[in-house]
Scaffold this motif. Structure first.
Motif, PDB file in Angstrom:
ATOM      1  N   TYR A 136       0.857  -1.181   0.000  1.00 56.02           N
ATOM      2  CA  TYR A 136       0.000   0.000   0.000  1.00 56.02           C
ATOM      3  C   TYR A 136       0.898   1.238   0.000  1.00 56.02           C
ATOM      4  O   TYR A 136       1.897   1.277   0.723  1.00 56.02           O
TER       5      TYR A 136
ATOM      6  N   PRO B  16     -12.320   3.931  -7.156  1.00 56.42           N
ATOM      7  CA  PRO B  16     -12.879   5.168  -6.622  1.00 56.42           C
ATOM      8  C   PRO B  16     -11.905   5.867  -5.673  1.00 56.42           C
ATOM      9  O   PRO B  16     -11.086   5.228  -5.024  1.00 56.42           O
ATOM     10  N   HIS B  17     -12.047   7.166  -5.587  1.00 60.43           N
ATOM     11  CA  HIS B  17     -11.264   8.001  -4.690  1.00 60.43           C
ATOM     12  C   HIS B  17      -9.763   7.852  -4.912  1.00 60.43           C
ATOM     13  O   HIS B  17      -8.974   7.736  -3.972  1.00 60.43           O
TER      14      HIS B  17
ATOM     15  N   MET C  77      -7.775   5.536  -5.961  1.00 58.56           N
ATOM     16  CA  MET C  77      -7.017   4.345  -5.555  1.00 58.56           C
ATOM     17  C   MET C  77      -6.650   3.619  -6.846  1.00 58.56           C
ATOM     18  O   MET C  77      -7.517   3.085  -7.519  1.00 58.56           O
TER      19      MET C  77
ATOM     20  N   ARG D 163      -2.892   5.171  -3.146  1.00 58.42           N
ATOM     21  CA  ARG D 163      -3.891   6.221  -2.948  1.00 58.42           C
ATOM     22  C   ARG D 163      -3.186   7.538  -3.268  1.00 58.42           C
ATOM     23  O   ARG D 163      -2.282   7.946  -2.543  1.00 58.42           O
TER      24      ARG D 163
END
Ligand SMILES: [Zn+2]
Lengths: 97, 998
Positions: free
Chosen positions: B167, B251-252, B254, B281
């Motif tokens: 991540y 979405p957002h 990512m 992100r």
């Protein structure tokens, strides 16, 4: 994966949350009519546009809170605590706007 | 003439590092930096695969990830990966690659008969065939097609490699490191914000690596790339990722990246994952995905040796490979002229540049003419000839009205085609970006998106290099916040993009119904298939896509979508923007399944929850079963025992002496606070106000729809403290539901909820000897029948360890549930076990637990109930409080429909034959001869052989069951006569309940 802002913890990834359906649905007492009760149980707006909905920071602080999300874009307009009034964000917009 | 097509003085491969790899078992030589495709092309080999449906010989049409034809399998055994693009697979010493979809060999293929059968495999073939007699599909078509068509073969052994998952967060993610991406990354990086730049290729630079013409700040484009990358490498806030594809835009902002770490290495470092998924992100994303040259659609356009012009340029400039000796260039765009000039310079004979346009007149066209390249305006390719390799094309004149005249056939071994450039919109579309149709360019361009994303460079229709660099730098700086210096470069030499380009099928002479002019190479969809779909009534582009399968292959329609759209548009005589574009779906390029699974495989697929006595159970030979994430002991067989024998013995011992059972998996919640009793009153259907401290009660939870949700015994530990138990599977759901009502409906209540499932281990000690065994162990606590009757609760210690002792029973026998801190439960277990030995204490598992409770007619939520059963349906109507003003489910439980006399009700069932054990799930009907479809009177929910009754027993949900005691029903079987059964009371054993109070 949505980025959701818990009013108590800040922005976190969607996997930490569970969804709680449409917000601001008052649970009536048993004195209401059967129709009103059925409506409480089963009828939802299915909004295309800005929807007030419930989330729970299930894998975090455990708190429920409300959010305004545009169901067409997933854009969050606001996050607010249970018991607060729906912020005066854009009311439900017309279809395809 | 030399046999090699490798040129000295060209390319970026490392000539000091020769590499040998195997293709279809034969050694092929190449150099470090080659792809499988470039190395084969250097040997003059274009034939690399067979097509999906018609088994047509195919060679590479591109030089990158958009390749639809040259799909190969790489690696051996469990490490074999099918369907990789030969244009992307980097060679290394020892690499093993094979061609696909050929029977038996690439050159001789029996599947080619599919081509002869092509009139019988039209658009919608599969749908049409499904409507034939069913057996015909199963027995004739399906096996034939399965054998004949398809891609590579997936390995059957488990993937031996490891994959990583990472991540990451950044301010600016730049996807694509061509000129726009490099400019964007540098502009953003210099402001100091966190930047990630990724590109699917092993080297940054994109099209600049194939560009030997343009000069930036006075240096060659490739040199500018090196300089810029060096500058980026110096910035500590910039992360550079090569061999890393942005394949999903979620979405957002990512964005998922797939980084390939070891496939290009002859030997991978120990411990390095093969691939890694990055979940990034990003505050802002810059898409610099570039554009893809479009193939032209004409008869025979899939013959090996027919390539995109830009691909041939890349093979020359990056790999030093000339794709043929004698070429025809077919173009509708200026870009192909630069390719023709460079290729001619490198020694390729250009027969002619056929240009669909009437008056090509830009500077680069003039330059080509000046160099002696023959330019044929208003000319098309009517047809390409050849089988394993293109051998000739018919060049035919096109008049102003589009009519195609008789042409002449010229021989060639290479056709370079250029239909113009299609912006790569995949990631923009995945970001739910709108598209706008650009009439001048004849393509769709990115419009607004709901995400924080912007496109830069040719993926938004900006083609001239100086404009691309500027566009990239501005996008990068704006994404970084707009504060800072905009890097400026001067492009001192470049080609200006001309107008032109073409989409759809090239004009042709005569009917095209027998011509195989391919739109989607990978799925073998031809122009006539697309036209046929429209004629058959499919007007929506999404329907045409599904009907013809165009754009549905693993290349996601990179080369085919715009051509298909143009054909539909023309056939419908409707403007392209009125036809629309199909949705691009992730992934942008295929991703290995292993990368998605990452660490979540084998033992790490799911967490394993172990009860405190798990180790003891293993040491005592338990057979286990999974219950949710829990591993639970199912039974404890002795030598020679099967499950039935073991369970029969365990049950008899529990009823005769005593049994010990690890019940720790029970969900446990502590409800604490001044309003705890009021909370319980509102949450459960039962009343709690009168439950005294030190007493227990069986509680039932309904939903507000009136249906049973969960159950369990609740003990009142103190006035303001309830020890709630739930089912093993319902623990999390009940706590969530409690929190929901507490936080959102009953904010007036002062109550705290705490999950204590993991805190308290539970030893169930059940049987007539339970008290005798336990009494000496509880540090003087009086547990006599008088001091502690059934459904009482006491706090104390057991060998000094804190204990909550419940006198409860799920077996119908005298019993206790000894709650102790989980970490110390094993000590207590061992003590109880030792104390029980003289009495014949026996361990039992979940199977015996089920049988013992069924003998007593105790329901299991989720087994007898299915989300539509009320408390009354399962015989628990007595638990519903009549005096509480409200509780969850109260209103619904009063509805007439939920009290109808013919509802499914829980009953016992006995078969005529005491040895026959019914199947759980069997239906119950009124007559033995009933034929389907028939409505059932009910169904079996639990069924066992009962040791206590020495016969089979079952529990069922039957319409109006409680008023039908003694009635006869039948359980139909598929292979034998229906089983005759009688409805009885579900409490089969000790109906007076005397034993539990012993
Ligand atoms: Zn939180």
């Amino acid at each position: 994966m949505l980025l959701i802002e818990c009013p108590y913890c800040g922005p976190r990834a969607e996997i930490e949350f569970s969804y709680g359906g449409e917000a601001h649905i008052d649970r009536p007492g048993p004195e209401v009519s059967e129709e009103e009760w059925a409506s409480f149980l089963y009828l939802r707006e299915n909004t295309k546009g800005v929807l007030a909905e419930r989330w729970r920071h299930a894998h975090g602080c455990g708190r429920f809170f409300n959010a305004l999300r545009d169901t067409r874009t997933d854009e969050f307009k606001a996050f607010y605590e249970m018991g607060e009034k729906r912020p005066d964000a854009e009311k439900k917009e017309g279809e395809g706007a | 003439m030399s046999k090699t097509f490798r040129l000295s003085g060209y390319g970026r491969v490392d000539r000091s590092r020769p590499v040998t790899f195997l293709f279809d078992g034969k050694p092929v030589k190449g150099y470090a930096g080659d792809t499988v495709a470039s190395a084969l092309l250097a040997d003059g080999r274009h034939l690399m695969g067979r097509s999906f449906k018609y088994h047509r010989p195919r060679g590479p049409v591109s030089a990158g990830s958009d390749e639809p034809n040259a799909l190969i399998g790489v690696g051996e055994g469990a490490r074999h990966t099918p369907n990789l693009r030969a244009t992307q697979v980097e060679v290394h010493e020892g690499l093993v690659a094979i061609s696909q979809n050929r029977l038996p060999s690439l050159r001789f293929d029996v599947g080619i008969v599919n081509t002869l059968a092509s009139p019988f495999l039209p658009a919608g073939f599969y749908y049409k065939t499904f409507m034939w007699p069913h057996g015909f599909w199963d027995k004739v078509y399906e096996p034939l097609i399965r054998r004949a068509s398809g891609l590579g073969k997936a390995p059957t052994a488990p993937d031996p490699d490891e994959y990583g998952l990472h991540y990451a967060h950044c301010d600016v993610l730049v996807a694509g490191a061509g000129p726009a991406g490099l400019a964007a990354a540098l502009a953003a990086g210099k402001t100091g914000v966190r930047v990630i730049l990724c590109d699917e290729n092993p080297e940054f630079g994109g099209a600049l690596l194939s560009d030997s013409h343009s000069l930036i700040d006075g240096v060659a484009a490739a040199q500018w790339v090196a300089r810029t990358v060096a500058e980026l490498e110096k910035l500590p806030n910039v992360q550079l990722l090569t061999r890393c594809s942005a394949f999903n835009y979620g979405p957002h902002n990512m964005v998922a990246l797939n980084q390939r770490l070891t496939d290009h290495l002859a030997s991978a470092p120990v411990g390095m994952p093969r691939e890694r998924i990055w979940q990034v992100r990003a505050k802002e994303v810059v898409l610099a995905a570039g554009s893809l040259e479009r193939p032209l659609v004409f008869e025979g356009n899939d013959r090996p040796g027919i390539l995109l012009a830009s691909a041939a340029r890349t093979y020359l400039q990056r790999y030093g490979v000339l794709c043929g000796r004698k070429a025809v260039v077919m173009t509708a765009d200026d870009a192909a002229y630069r390719v023709a000039i460079e290729m001619a310079e490198a020694g390729l004979k250009i027969v002619a540049v056929a240009d669909l346009r009437a008056n090509p007149d830009s500077a680069v066209v003039a330059e080509a003419r000046a160099r002696g390249i023959k330019v044929l305006p208003s000319t098309t390719i009517q047809r390409a000839h050849g089988h394993y390799r293109v051998g000739a094309v018919e060049l035919a004149p096109v008049s102003a009205d589009g009519a195609v005249g008789k042409g002449r056939t010229v021989s060639c071994d290479l056709v370079l085609m250029s239909g113009g450039f299609t912006p790569s919109l995949h990631l923009h579309c995945q970001a739910r970006g709108a598209l706008t149709y650009d009439d001048k360019l004849g393509v769709y361009l990115p419009g607004d998106s709901v995400e924080h994303v912007r496109s830069a460079g040719s993926c938004r229709g900006v083609y001239a290099l100086d404009a691309v660099l500027r566009d990239g730098a501005e996008a990068g700086l704006n994404a970084a916040g707009g504060e800072g210096d905009l890097p400026v470069w001067t492009v001192t030499r470049q080609d200006q993009p001309g107008e032109g380009g073409f989409a759809g099928a090239l004009p042709r002479r005569g009917p095209g119904h027998l011509a195989l002019a391919f739109v989607d190479f990978q799925n073998d969809v031809t122009a006539k298939d697309v036209k046929l779909a429209v004629r058959e009534g499919f007007q929506s582009i999404e329907h045409v896509k599904r009907y013809t399968t165009t754009g549905m292959a693993t290349d996601q329609g990179k080369s085919s979508n715009v051509n298909a759209l143009a054909i539909v548009s023309k056939t419908l005589q409707r403007a392209p923007q009125k036809v629309g574009l199909t949705t691009y779906r992730p992934p942008y390029t295929p991703v290995t399944f292993g990368a998605f699974a990452s660490h979540a495989r084998g033992d790490q697929f799911d967490p394993l929850r172990l009860a405190p006595a798990d180790g003891w159970a293993r040491a005592h030979g338990a057979v286990f079963e999974d219950v949710g994430l829990w591993r639970r002991a199912r039974y404890f067989p002795r030598a020679g025992e099967d499950m039935l024998a073991a369970v029969t013995r365990e049950c008899r011992m529990v009823r005769k002496t005593a049994g010990i059972f690890d019940a720790s998996t029970l969900g446990k919640i502590e409800v604490v606070g001044p309003d705890a009793a009021e909370f319980m009153n509102r949450f459960y259907i039962n009343g709690w106000t009168k439950l005294g401290v030190g007493k227990c009660r069986y509680g039932l939870v309904c939903r507000d729809n009136g249906f049973v949700y969960d159950d369990g015994v609740v003990g009142r530990v103190a006035k303001d403290r309830f020890h709630v138990t739930t089912t093993t599977g319902g623990a999390a759901g009940v706590l969530n539901m409690m929190e929901d009502y507490l936080q959102t409906e009953w904010a007036d209540l002062d109550v705290w909820l705490t999950s204590i499932t993991e805190e308290w281990g539970v030893i169930a000690l059940q049987g007539p000897k339970a008290r005798e065994i336990l009494a000496p162990l509880v540090d003087g606590l009086d547990i006599s029948a008088e001091a502690m009757p059934h459904m009482f609760l006491k706090e104390g210690t057991i060998g000094g360890i804190p204990m909550r002792l419940f006198r409860v029973s799920f077996t119908g026998e005298l019993g206790y549930e000894i709650n102790v801190p989980s970490g110390r439960m094993r000590e207590v277990w061992d003590r109880v076990w030792a104390a029980g030995q003289p009495h014949g204490l026996t361990p039992y598992g979940t199977e015996s637990m089920h049988v013992l409770r069924a003998e007593k007619g105790y329901l299991i939520v989720g087994q007898e109930t299915d989300g539509t059963a009320t408390p009354g349906d399962v015989g628990c109507g007595w638990a519903i409080s009549k005096i509480k003003p409200d509780f969850i489910g109260k209103k619904a439980l009063a509805l007439p429909a939920l009290n109808a006399p013919d509802r499914l009700q829980m009953v016992g069932v006995l078969t005529d034959d005491p040895h026959y054990v019914l199947e759980e799930g069997m239906q119950l009907v009124a007559a033995p001869q009933m034929q389907a479809p028939a409505s059932a009177d009910g169904h079996i929910t639990s069924s066992y052989f009962s040791p206590a009754l020495n016969r089979s027993i079952a529990i069922a949900m039957v319409k109006g069951g409680r008023s039908r005691m003694g009635a006869t029903l039948y359980a139909p079987r598929l292979d034998a006569a229906a089983v005759r059964v009688t409805l009885v009371d579900p409490v089969f054993y000790d109906p007076e309940g005397a034993r539990v109070n012993g």
